[in-house]
Design a protein around this motif. Structure first.
Motif, PDB file in Angstrom:
ATOM      1  N   TRP A   1      45.596  -3.713 -37.652  1.00 27.07           N
ATOM      2  CA  TRP A   1      46.375  -2.474 -37.570  1.00 27.07           C
ATOM      3  C   TRP A   1      45.426  -1.316 -37.275  1.00 27.07           C
ATOM      4  CZ3 TRP A   1      48.705   0.596 -42.231  1.00 27.07           C
ATOM      5  CH2 TRP A   1      49.476   1.655 -41.732  1.00 27.07           C
ATOM      6  N   GLN A   2      45.658  -0.697 -36.122  1.00 24.60           N
ATOM      7  CA  GLN A   2      44.884   0.486 -35.724  1.00 24.60           C
ATOM      8  C   GLN A   2      45.529   1.692 -36.411  1.00 24.60           C
ATOM      9  OE1 GLN A   2      42.221   0.157 -33.432  1.00 24.60           O
ATOM     10  NE2 GLN A   2      41.635   2.249 -33.931  1.00 24.60           N
ATOM     11  N   VAL A   3      45.019   1.992 -37.618  1.00 26.26           N
ATOM     12  CA  VAL A   3      45.635   3.031 -38.441  1.00 26.26           C
ATOM     13  C   VAL A   3      45.530   4.394 -37.777  1.00 26.26           C
ATOM     14  CG1 VAL A   3      45.606   4.143 -40.706  1.00 26.26           C
ATOM     15  CG2 VAL A   3      45.089   1.697 -40.497  1.00 26.26           C
ATOM     16  N   SER A   4      44.355   4.682 -37.191  1.00 26.29           N
ATOM     17  CA  SER A   4      44.138   5.938 -36.496  1.00 26.29           C
ATOM     18  C   SER A   4      43.152   5.677 -35.371  1.00 26.29           C
ATOM     19  CB  SER A   4      43.604   7.014 -37.457  1.00 26.29           C
ATOM     20  OG  SER A   4      42.296   6.672 -37.885  1.00 26.29           O
ATOM     21  N   ALA A   5      42.787   6.725 -34.686  1.00 26.90           N
ATOM     22  CA  ALA A   5      41.839   6.542 -33.590  1.00 26.90           C
ATOM     23  C   ALA A   5      40.480   6.070 -34.088  1.00 26.90           C
ATOM     24  CB  ALA A   5      41.698   7.851 -32.821  1.00 26.90           C
ATOM     25  N   LYS A   6      40.203   6.304 -35.373  1.00 30.53           N
ATOM     26  CA  LYS A   6      38.895   5.940 -35.910  1.00 30.53           C
ATOM     27  C   LYS A   6      38.936   4.864 -36.987  1.00 30.53           C
ATOM     28  CE  LYS A   6      36.637  10.399 -35.020  1.00 30.53           C
ATOM     29  NZ  LYS A   6      35.834  11.503 -35.616  1.00 30.53           N
ATOM     30  N   ASP A   7      40.126   4.415 -37.384  1.00 34.53           N
ATOM     31  CA  ASP A   7      40.235   3.473 -38.501  1.00 34.53           C
ATOM     32  C   ASP A   7      41.036   2.242 -38.097  1.00 34.53           C
ATOM     33  OD1 ASP A   7      39.131   5.033 -40.992  1.00 34.53           O
ATOM     34  OD2 ASP A   7      40.395   6.460 -39.905  1.00 34.53           O
ATOM     35  N   THR A   8      40.488   1.072 -38.477  1.00 29.85           N
ATOM     36  CA  THR A   8      41.152  -0.203 -38.196  1.00 29.85           C
ATOM     37  C   THR A   8      41.130  -1.067 -39.448  1.00 29.85           C
ATOM     38  OG1 THR A   8      40.404  -0.135 -35.893  1.00 29.85           O
ATOM     39  CG2 THR A   8      41.160  -2.257 -36.738  1.00 29.85           C
ATOM     40  N   LEU A   9      42.285  -1.596 -39.804  1.00 29.55           N
ATOM     41  CA  LEU A   9      42.413  -2.515 -40.919  1.00 29.55           C
ATOM     42  C   LEU A   9      42.723  -3.906 -40.382  1.00 29.55           C
ATOM     43  CD1 LEU A   9      44.577  -0.449 -43.449  1.00 29.55           C
ATOM     44  CD2 LEU A   9      42.092  -0.779 -43.496  1.00 29.55           C
ATOM     45  N   SER A  10      42.121  -4.914 -40.982  1.00 27.65           N
ATOM     46  CA  SER A  10      42.420  -6.286 -40.571  1.00 27.65           C
ATOM     47  C   SER A  10      42.592  -7.157 -41.797  1.00 27.65           C
ATOM     48  CB  SER A  10      41.306  -6.839 -39.677  1.00 27.65           C
ATOM     49  OG  SER A  10      40.102  -6.977 -40.399  1.00 27.65           O
ATOM     50  N   PHE A  11      43.426  -8.183 -41.650  1.00 35.91           N
ATOM     51  CA  PHE A  11      43.691  -9.137 -42.718  1.00 35.91           C
ATOM     52  C   PHE A  11      43.588 -10.523 -42.111  1.00 35.91           C
ATOM     53  CE2 PHE A  11      47.019 -11.427 -45.337  1.00 35.91           C
ATOM     54  CZ  PHE A  11      46.174 -11.609 -46.431  1.00 35.91           C
TER      55      PHE A  11
END
Length: 802
Positions: A291-301
């Protein structure tokens, strides 16, 4: 003679295929679909640290001019496999700042390999251990399995083995994006790989819709049809991408074993014939969510699930004979029928996630959290029916009627459970303080608990029913706690357009505690610094020279660290067996130099690599006299130093220069050597079971107008000699060579459907050993031969991309 005949048959078969291919009419070759290097963005080598394989590399790559001849190379007509990166794997290998062999999906799926073990068997310097045909224990450089490190997405995955190994036959290829074989690690990679590291990278969440369903059916000569189903489905919706992948597969591994022991007069003292049926059922799931939360943050599971159910049944017939001396007449015959019923379940799972934050255009940070656990349970029942007949010392060896026939029936039971769990936290930081520097630093902290409990009993049923007697060994119950803190720093420096220097150091601090069945516990702690230095010189646009050095370690087996004592006679022939909680890890300083040459727009490559490793604190099974208790004791100890060295050569190329532009030839040969001082004879010998060389040959041919390609792969593994002290005797084992032949033919039925026919182990590999037993003074006492065969496997596979 048999080896020569096998080689002749394989060469003859290859000649038939090549002749058929040459007779096919030539087709005009379209323009290559392989992009220029300047047009691509290289994915980062994934063996760095947890979850870093999701990042794109920021390494700049110089544009390589391409000649018109190179642009005319024809691409393969195979289906595009799910998740295959745009980058050619030869190109990736040349552009990596450190030495690595990369296997992409096309290479993995070409021969319809079912498991990772079958893929790795054909790679340079790789030997697979375990029974013939199973390919489960990876032995890089031909060394014992404990010298090879197996990673999944850059991190070790717990398994039931005491040697810290992972059985790669459990992982189906349907889950795998690619495989990396790393000979000398960098500082950001785990150091536990004296022989090398195999990093298995699972499929990633895609940027667009992908869907694949593959059905496979196989059969053996004595076993009916079995097979499996695998699926891949993924898509991207806005800032969220996902992948669902998994499958089920059944594997059958029947065995036919024969053993015979001969005495000094060459008389058979024991003959054993065993028929074994083994069935394995694998369930695997490897989804991925980003999930590309924002232009600078990415979460992965990234969860992962792997379960193997194994059922094994065997019948073993054993005849033991004794002879009168000096007449040589038969004195006693013991006939045993042993039936075995064993059920085993191994369940492993991982829950992992990461957060990646872009600090600036030249810096990012990654935080990862992972928990993983493997549980193994085994139930084993062994029933032995024994009949003993005695004979008189007379002509014809008549039955001694004065001594009655003796019949016994004994049941042995084993109930074993193992649990291995780990909590891992990682923190990684990348930034570019200057244009030509890529600086990486990180921290890894792990808490690991391992428990084993095996309860063994033995009960006599006939002639008199007795109560069950517990036979649990002193190291069958234990607990291990391993806490580790790793820090690493690395700088990748561009020294102009042609030179790259990667320097780093890794600190690994550990704190262990081993607890025996009687609750006695001993702790151990220490810190090891492992520096590494890698130099890459781009001699020409298609020629790379590398020189590297790195320090690696091999940690002791789990059960060797337990504080236990198994009291026997305390003699040299039957010494007491003790654990060694103070056993230190082996350490190795490895140096490697090599040159790689590519051509034909990366459709051909040649690699030549030499390596040398100095091993300190070598762990060996040693027997010493303890003057404090006047008893002989046997345990694993750090006894000395060793050396490992060799040369690897690998080649892959298309052959337009032979008038066969659709033919690809590939092969490799690794010359392997090692030295260690034998603790008994003080002679210099090889490391245990290391062959002098291992080689692979093969070809792949494409017939575009038929929508067809086919190929062969031939694996050559020579024999070896091994010497060791066992039960107070010196054993010399000579194992004969093993050769394996695989073949496949694939048809493209439609644009998105491919049908493949394949055969594996077509030479019906046989493992043959001879063992000679000597006393401690070197006098020959007896010999033993062992033979084990595996069956040929035939299969069909259909893949549908929808």
């Amino acid at each position: 003679m048999q080896t020569d005949l096998i080689l002749f048959n394989s060469v003859l078969l290859s000649s038939i295929f090549v002749s058929t291919a040459a007779a096919a009419p030539a087709q005009p070759t379209p323009e290559s679909e392989i992009p220029y290097i300047s047009e691509i963005q290289l994915p980062q080598t994934s063996a760095q640290f947890l979850f870093q394989d999701t990042n794109a590399s920021s390494t700049s790559v110089a544009q390589t001019p391409t000649s018109p001849a190179e642009e005319s190379e024809e691409p393969d007509i195979e289906l595009d496999v799910i998740g295959t990166p745009l980058v050619n794997f030869i190109e990736e290998r040349q552009n990596s700042p450190t030495g690595v062999i990369i296997l992409d999906q096309k290479e993995i799926q070409r021969f319809n390999y079912r498991t990772i073990g079958e893929v790795l068997r054909r790679q340079p310097g790789v030997v697979l251990g375990g029974p013939p045909g199973e390919d489960k224990d990876v032995r890089l450089l031909g060394l014992p399995k404990e010298y090879t490190q197996i990673l999944i997405n850059g991190q070790r995955f717990p398994d039931g083995g005491e040697s810290r190994e992972f059985k790669v036959d459990r992982i189906p290829v349907s889950l795998v994006e690619r495989i990396e074989i790393i000979s000398n690690p960098s500082a950001i990679q785990n150091s536990q790989g004296v022989a090398g590291t195999v990093n298995i990278i699972l499929k990633k969440a895609p940027d667009g819709r992908i869907a694949d369903l593959t059905v496979t059916g196989t059969t053996l000569e004595t076993v009916g049809p079995f097979g499996g189903v695998s699926f891949v489905y993924g898509d991207r919706q806005g800032d969220f991408s996902y992948l669902l992948s998994g499958g089920v597969q059944q594997r059958e591994a029947p065995k036919d074993k024969f053993k015979q022991s001969l005495d000094l007069q060459n008389r058979p003292t024991q003959e054993e014939r065993e028929y074994e049926s083994k069935s394995l059922f694998d369930i695997s799931l490897a989804p991925r969510f980003v999930w590309q939360v924002s232009a600078k943050d990415t979460l992965s599971f990234d969860p992962f699930f792997l379960q193997t159910n194994e059922e094994k049944d065997a019948i073993r017939n054993v005849n033991n004979q004794k002879f009168f001396s000096p007449s040589g007449r038969l004195q006693e015959l013991q006939q045993q029928t042993i039936s075995l019923d064993e059920d085993k379940t191994i369940t492993g799972w991982r829950l992992g996630g990461s957060w990646e934050h872009q600090l600036s255009s030249t810096a990012d940070i990654t935080l990862g959290l992972l928990f993983q656990q493997t549980d193994e349970s085994k139930d084993k029942i062994e029933r032995t029916n024994s009949t003993t007949t005695t004979f008189r010392n007379a002509a014809g060896s008549p039955i001694d009627t004065a001594r009655p026939l003796r019949n016994t029936d004994i049941i042995k039971r084993e109930d074993e459970t193992k649990t291995d769990q780990e909590l891992l936290i990682t923190l990684g930081f990348n930034f570019r303080p200057w244009e030509n520097h890529k600086f990486t630093m990180g921290l890894e902290g792990s808490l690991r608990d391992r428990e084993k409990k095996k309860i063994s009993t033995e009960q006599q049923i006939t002639p008199v029913l007795l109560a069950a007697v517990e036979k649990t060994g002193p190291k069958d119950i234990y607990g291990i706690e391993e806490n580790q803190l790793n820090l690493f720093v690395q700088d990748e420096i561009r020294l102009g357009e042609k030179h790259t220097l990667t320097a780093g150091v890794r600190m690994e601090a550990f704190d262990n505690k081993a607890t025996a069945a009687d609750n006695s516990a001993i702790g151990q702690s220490g810190t090891i610094f492992n520096p590494s230095l890698h130099y890459k010189y781009q001699v020409f646009p298609t020629t790379v020279f590398r020189l590297s050095t790195a320090r690696t370690i091999r940690r002791p087996k789990f059960d060797d660290l337990i504080p236990f004592r198994e009291s026997k006679n305390g003699t040299l022939l039957q010494p007491d067996v003790i654990g060694n909680p103070n056993l230190k890890p082996e350490t190795s300083l490895g140096v490697e130099a090599g040159i790689e040459q590519s051509w034909g727009n990366n459709t051909g490559a040649f690699g030549l690599n030499g390596f040398y490793r100095w091993v300190d604190d070598k762990i060996e099974n040693d027997t010493n006299f303890n003057s404090t208790n006047n008893r002989y004791e046997q345990s694993f100890r750090n006894v000395g130093d060793g050396k490992i060295y060799g040369l690897r050569v690998d080649l892959q190329t298309r052959t337009p220069f032979l008038g066969l532009p659709n033919l690809t030839l590939f092969g490799n040969v690794s010359f392997l050597g090692s030295e260690v001082e034998d603790q008994i004879s003080r002679e210099i010998r090889r490391f245990k079971e290391q062959p002098a060389y291992v080689a692979n040959l093969g070809f792949d041919y494409v017939i575009p107008e038929w929508g067809m390609n086919f190929g062969l792969s031939y694996n050559i593994l020579p024999g070896f000699e091994n010497r060791e002290l066992k039960d107070g005797k010196n054993e010399v084992t000579n194992q004969a060579g093993e050769n394996a032949l695989d073949a496949y033919v694939a048809f493209r039925l439609t644009n998105n459907v491919q049908l493949s026919l394949f055969g594996k182990n077509l030479l019906a590999a046989e493992r043959s050993k001879s063992r000679s037993i000597f006393d401690t003074s070197g006098v020959f006492e007896s010999s033993r031969i062992e033979q084990e065969t595996a069956e040929r496997l035939y299969g069909i596979s259909m893949s549908w991309q929808f």
